[in-house]
Enzyme design. Structure first.
Site, short mmCIF file in Angstrom:
data_model
loop_
_atom_site.label_atom_id
_atom_site.label_comp_id
_atom_site.label_asym_id
_atom_site.label_seq_id
_atom_site.Cartn_x
_atom_site.Cartn_y
_atom_site.Cartn_z
N ASP A 427 0.80 -1.22 0.00
CA ASP A 427 0.00 0.00 0.00
C ASP A 427 0.84 1.27 0.00
O ASP A 427 0.29 2.36 -0.20
CB ASP A 427 -0.93 0.01 1.22
N GLU A 499 -4.93 -3.52 -7.67
CA GLU A 499 -6.03 -4.18 -6.97
C GLU A 499 -7.26 -3.29 -7.06
O GLU A 499 -7.23 -2.10 -6.75
CB GLU A 499 -5.67 -4.49 -5.51
#
Length: 853
Positions: A427, A499
Site C-alpha cells: 500500500d 487491486e
C-alpha cells in the site's frame, strides 16, 4: 521430507527438546501430519474439531488456549548408505514464525537464527547427523506476535478480506529438505536472456549460480552446465573455507550460450510458453558432489513509465502486454495442495486471464511451475497492512529478518519465467528509505532479472521514483459506466490498477448452503455478515442498494441470488472490457481484487471457495476473450479488442437491438480488420426509437471464414446510472441515480429446446449442449449446471464454454461442458437448466437433462 511428521503442543507435552529429539521418545498421543502445515491445519487433518470451521460462525470456535504457545514438529529419518561421509544440510523453506531446532538431542539453531516465514535457512548438520540408524529432528515453532499490528512480527498478514486464523498460521509453511554434498555444492541457478530486439533470432544467455564450500579448508572444483541437452559449458573454481561464491558463465566468454532460433517463453496469448532446462553439476576430486536441474524460460521482461510517470507499461520479449487478471490467496490455514493449485489455475486460464498477483502470501514451487506451464505472469511482493508496511518501526533484529527474507525470495523466484515484477511495498513504499535502498541493492546483487516497483500504490519514492501503478479503489460496487468515465483520478481505465473491484461476488444458493445455515441466508443475518469482509466491507449494503434500485426488490432469497449473478456479471465484465479497450493509452493493466477467497466468502472473488463459476466468473471470461466484440457504455460504440499477436482482416461485426418482447428494433453489420494486439472502433449505436425502458443489445463477431469468435449481450436501459463523483471515497463512488432494469422481472416468457450429446474418455467427459430459443422473446440469463445426478450436487470443478446465456428468438447456441470423471461420481450426470423467463412446462428437453424447479 513431507510425510511422517508428528505434531504436539508444548502445553500438552512439556518435555524438553533434548529428549523429544532422540529416537525412541514416545509420541503415542501426538498428531500425525505432513508438512507444510500450520497448527490448525494439523488439528483439522486429525479431526480434532467436530465441526466445519467455515460453517456459520464456527470459525470463532477455533480459539484454543494452546494456540499461542509453542508447538513441536517431529520427524525421524535415515540416510541412505550412499550418503555416508557426505556433508549434510537441512534446508528450511518457511517457518512461521521462529523456532528452536534439535537433532539427536542437540540444539542446532535457536529462535534468533530461525526466524521469518519467507527465509530459506540452511543448517549444516554434518557433525550431528548419524550416517547409520535413525535420526530424529524436532522443531519447536513459536507463533508470530501480532503481525497485523504496526509493531508486530514480519509474518504472514491479512487485512480486511478475511478473519485472522487464531494460530496466526503458526507452523511449517513451506518445504523442508535434506541435501547432501561432497565438500562443495552448487545451487540457485539463474539463466537470463538478452535479445537483439526487435529480432528474437538469437538469445544471448547468461548463467549464474552459487557455489558453496562446506569445509574448513580451501577447495578446488569443476562446475559443469548443460542447457536443453544441447549446449554445454564448464569452469574450474577455487573456494575459500566456507565460502559462498557467485559464479557466472557469460555469452561473451562462452559463445555457445548465444542460442540461434531459441525456444521462447511467451505469455499464453502471445505464443507458446516454451520451457527450457538447465542442469548444473559440481565435481570435487573427480567425484560428483551434487547436481541440480531446473526449468527456465528464454524471455525478457522490462517496463517503462509514461503519462508523466503515472503509468507503467510492461514489455515481454520486446512486445507490450496488456495485463488483466486477479489476486491470488493461498488457503487460510496455509494448506498446500497440488490438486487445488492445478484446479484453480486452470480456472484462471479458462477466464482468459494472463496474470495473478500474490500480495506477500507466497506459494510453493508447484504453484510457480504451473504458472510457467500455462503462460501466466505473476506479480508478487511484500504485503500490507501490518508490520511489513511500517519499516520505520523495525528494530535491528526485524530489519535483519527483512533483508534475509528479500535475499531468500530473490534466490528462490528469480529463475521462474512467470515472474513479472517484484513490489518492494504494497500500500506504500517503505517509509524508511534506507530499507528500500538496501532491498534494491540485494535485488541488483542477486541479478533479479525483472522490473522492481516501489509499491502497488500510486506512490513516488525518494529512492526509486514513481511506481506508475495505482490502487485508488474502488473495492465496492460501482456501475458498468464507471470504468470509462473516470479517466484521471480513481480506479477507471487508466494506468495499472494493481487491486480493484466492483465489490461483492454473491455465490449461488448451492454454495451458500454449504457455509451459511439455511435459515440465515439473508443479507442482514449475522452469519451472512460474518462471511463478508471486515471494516468497511463487513456488509453487502452498497451492492444491495444498487441491486434493488436497478433490478427491483426481490421477492425471495433465491430471486435475490439470481439478480446478484446478473449484477456481478455486468459489473466485472465492464471493468475488464474498459481496460482492454483503453489498453496502452492510457491503461496498461488491471488486477481484480481478488481471484478467490481462502475461505467461503461473499466478497471479492471470481469463483467461490467451492470452485463454483457463477456470474462474476462468466462476466470475466467473456470480457477477456482473445478476440472480443464489446459495447462502450460511454460512447455507445461497438468495438473489437484483439489480444493476440496476429492481425485480422475481413472481420464481420453485427449489432442487434431487441425490446423486452423480442421485437428487433435495430440491426447493423460492418466489415473491418484489427491490428495485432490492437483495438478497433467499428460504429456508434444510434438513438433507437420505440425502445422499452429495459432493452437488449446483441453483438456478434465472425472471422473472414464466418467462424463465430465472440457473442456478447448487454441489457441496457433508457435511464442511465449516474455517479456522484463529489462523494467518492477511497473504496467506491456512490450513485445519484440508477438505471432501470426492473422490466426484466416481468418480461414475456419464452421456451427453449435443449439437447445434448456426451463423449467420455478414460479421464474426462464432454457434453455438447445445444440450446434453441423457440419462443418470441429474448431468453435471459439461461444458466447451465452439470450435476452428479438428477437433484444432485454440482460437478466441480467444471469448464463451461459459456454460461448465463441470452438468446434471441430463434437463436441456437451449442455449448461445451468439460470435466474430469473423478469429480462426477458414479451416477448418471444430469444437465440442469434455468432462466429468468423460461417457460419450463412448454419447453423441450432431451434425456439426462431438465429445468431447475
Amino acid at each position: 521430507m513431507k510425510s511422517d511428521w508428528q505434531m504436539q503442543s508444548s502445553v500438552t507435552d512439556p518435555t524438553a527438546g533434548s529428549v523429544i529429539s532422540k529416537p525412541g521418545f514416545q509420541t503415542a498421543n501426538w498428531y500425525k501430519v505432513s508438512v507444510p502445515t500450520t497448527v490448525i491445519a494439523g488439528l483439522l487433518a486429525n479431526n480434532v474439531y467436530n465441526f466445519d470451521p467455515f460453517y456459520g460462525m464456527n470459525f470463532e470456535k477455533l480459539n484454543d488456549p494452546r494456540l499461542d504457545k509453542p508447538w513441536w514438529f517431529r520427524k525421524g529419518f535415515e540416510l541412505p548408505a550412499s550418503e555416508n561421509g557426505k556433508n549434510v544440510v537441512l534446508k528450511l523453506h518457511g517457518i512461521n514464525y521462529k523456532a528452536n531446532l534439535w537433532l539427536n538431542g542437540v540444539l542446532i539453531a535457536d529462535s534468533t537464527q530461525i526466524i521469518g516465514p519467507f527465509r530459506i535457512i540452511e543448517l549444516d548438520i554434518t557433525k550431528q547427523v548419524k550416517y547409520k540408524g535413525e535420526n530424529t529432528l524436532a522443531i519447536e515453532v513459536k507463533r508470530p506476535f501480532n503481525p497485523q499490528k504496526r509493531g508486530g512480527d514480519l509474518a504472514i498478514d491479512y487485512a480486511d478480506w478475511i478473519h485472522y486464523p487464531p494460530d496466526f498460521n503458526n507452523g511449517i509453511i513451506n518445504n523442508v529438505e535434506l541435501k547432501t554434498f561432497n565438500k562443495v555444492g552448487i545451487e540457485y541457478p539463474l539463466v537470463t536472456t538478452k535479445f537483439d530486439l526487435p529480432s528474437l533470432a538469437v538469445a544471448h544467455l547468461q548463467v549464474d549460480a552459487m557455489a558453496v564450500n562446506y569445509t574448513d579448508k580451501a577447495e578446488d572444483a569443476l562446475v559443469k552446465g548443460e542447457i536443453n541437452d544441447k549446449v554445454s559449458f564448464e569452469k574450474e573454481i577455487h573456494l575459500l573455507p566456507h565460502e559462498k561464491k557467485q559464479i557466472t558463465f557469460s555469452p561473451s566468454d562462452y559463445p555457445q550460450l548465444n542460442i540461434k532460433n531459441p525456444p521462447i517463453w511467451w505469455p499464453w496469448e502471445y505464443g507458446k510458453p516454451e520451457m527450457s532446462r538447465i542442469k548444473l553439476s559440481i565435481i570435487h576430486g573427480n567425484e560428483l558432489s551434487n547436481e541440480i536441474s531446473e526449468s527456465f524460460g528464454i524471455r525478457t521482461i522490462t517496463s517503462f513509465l509514461f503519462n508523466n510517470n503515472k503509468s507503467r507499461e510492461f514489455v515481454v520479449n520486446g512486445r507490450p502486454i496488456m495485463l488483466r487478471g486477479a489476486a491470488w490467496s493461498p488457503d487460510i490455514f496455509e494448506r498446500r495442495s497440488n490438486l487445488r493449485e492445478e484446479q484453480e489455475l486452470r480456472l484462471v486460464r479458462d477466464m482468459n486471464m494472463n496474470i495473478v498477483r500474490s500480495e506477500g502470501k507466497l506459494e510453493d514451487d508447484h504453484f510457480y511451475d504451473l504458472c510457467d506451464k500455462y503462460g501466466l505472469l505473476v506479480m508478487s511482493g511484500w504485503m500490507c497492512c501490518g508490520a511489513w508496511q511500517y519499516p520505520e518501526r523495525w528494530d535491528a533484529a526485524k530489519r535483519s529478518v527483512a533483508m534475509a527474507s528479500d535475499s531468500s525470495v530473490m534466490y528462490w523466484l528469480r529463475d521462474k519465467p512467470s515472474m513479472l515484477t517484484w513490489l518492494n511495498g504494497s500500500d506504500m513504499v517503505p517509509r524508511d528509505k534506507t530499507v528500500e535502498t538496501d532491498w534494491l541493492a540485494i535485488e541488483s546483487d542477486l541479478k533479479w532479472p525483472n522490473p522492481t516497483v516501489g509499491s502497488a500504490a500510486e506512490n513516488v519514492s525518494k529512492v526509486s521514483g514513481s511506481t506508475g501503478v495505482k490502487m485508488a479503489g474502488p473495492y465496492d460496487w460501482v456501475p458498468p459506466s464507471y470504468w470509462e468515465q473516470d479517466s484521471t483520478k480513481y480506479g477507471g481505465a487508466w494506468s495499472f490498477a494493481t487491486e480493484i473491484s466492483p465489490g461483492p461476488s454473491i455465490p449461488p444458493y448451492e454454495s451458500l448452503i454449504k457455509f451459511i445455515p439455511k435459515d440465515s441466508i439473508s443479507n442482514n443475518s449475522l452469519d451472512w455478515l460474518y462471511h463478508c469482509g471486515t471494516g468497511k466491507f463487513g456488509t453487502t449494503r452498497v451492492f444491495d442498494t444498487a441491486l434493488y434500485a436497478r433490478y427491483g426488490t426481490p421477492s425471495s432469497i433465491k430471486q435475490y441470488l439470481t439478480m446478484a449473478q446478473a449484477q456481478n456479471y455486468e459489473g466485472h465484465r465492464a471493468m475488464m472490457e474498459a481496460y482492454g479497450l483503453k489498453k496502452y493509452n492510457p491503461a496498461t493493466g488491471v488486477v481484480q481484487w481478488m481471484l478467490s477467497n481462502p475461505w467461503p466468502s461473499l466478497i471479492w472473488h471470481t469463483y467461490d471457495y467451492y470452485l463454483y463459476p457463477a456470474g462474476t466468473y462468466f462476466g470475466m471470461k467473456k470480457s477477456m476473450e482473445p478476440l472480443h466484440v464489446l459495447y462502450s457504455y460511454k460512447s455507445n460504440s461497438v468495438n473489437i479488442i484483439n489480444s493476440l499477436l496476429k492481425k485480422f482482416t475481413g472481420l464481420k461485426v453485427k449489432a442487434e437491438v431487441y425490446n423486452l418482447d423480442g421485437t428487433l428494433k435495430f440491426t447493423k453489420e460492418f466489415t473491418t480488420g484489427v491490428a495485432e494486439d490492437g483495438t478497433k472502433e467499428c460504429f456508434i449505436i444510434p438513438q433507437v426509437e420505440g425502445l422499452t425502458s429495459t432493452y437488449f443489445l446483441r453483438l456478434e463477431l465472425k472471422d473472414a471464414d464466418n467462424k463465430v469468435e465472440s457473442i456478447n449481450w448487454y441489457w441496457l436501459s433508457t435511464k442511465k446510472d449516474e455517479l456522484n463523483w463529489k462523494k467518492s471515497t477511497w473504496f467506491y463512488t456512490p450513485e445519484s441515480a440508477f438505471t432501470d432494469y426492473s422490466g426484466l422481472q416481468t418480461m414475456p416468457a419464452t421456451t427453449l429446446s435443449i439437447h445434448h450429446t456426451t463423449s467420455k474418455t478414460e479421464g474426462g467427459t464432454t457434453h455438447k449442449i445445444t440450446i434453441t430459443n423457440t419462443g418470441k422473446s429474448v431468453a435471459f440469463f439461461v444458466h447451465l449446471r452439470a450435476l452428479k445426478e438428477k437433484d444432485g450436487d454440482d460437478i466441480l470443478p467444471v469448464i463451461f464454454e459459456d454460461n448465463y446465456l441470452l438468446l434471441a428468438p430463434g437463436e441456437t447456441r451449442t455449448i461445451d461442458c468439460i470435466y474430469e470423471n473423478r469429480y462426477a461420481g458414479n451416477s448418471t450426470p444430469y444437465i440442469s437448466v434455468s432462466g429468468w423467463n423460461v417457460d419450463a412446462e412448454h419447453s423441450k428437453i432431451g434425456e439426462d437433462a431438465g429445468f431447475e424447479k
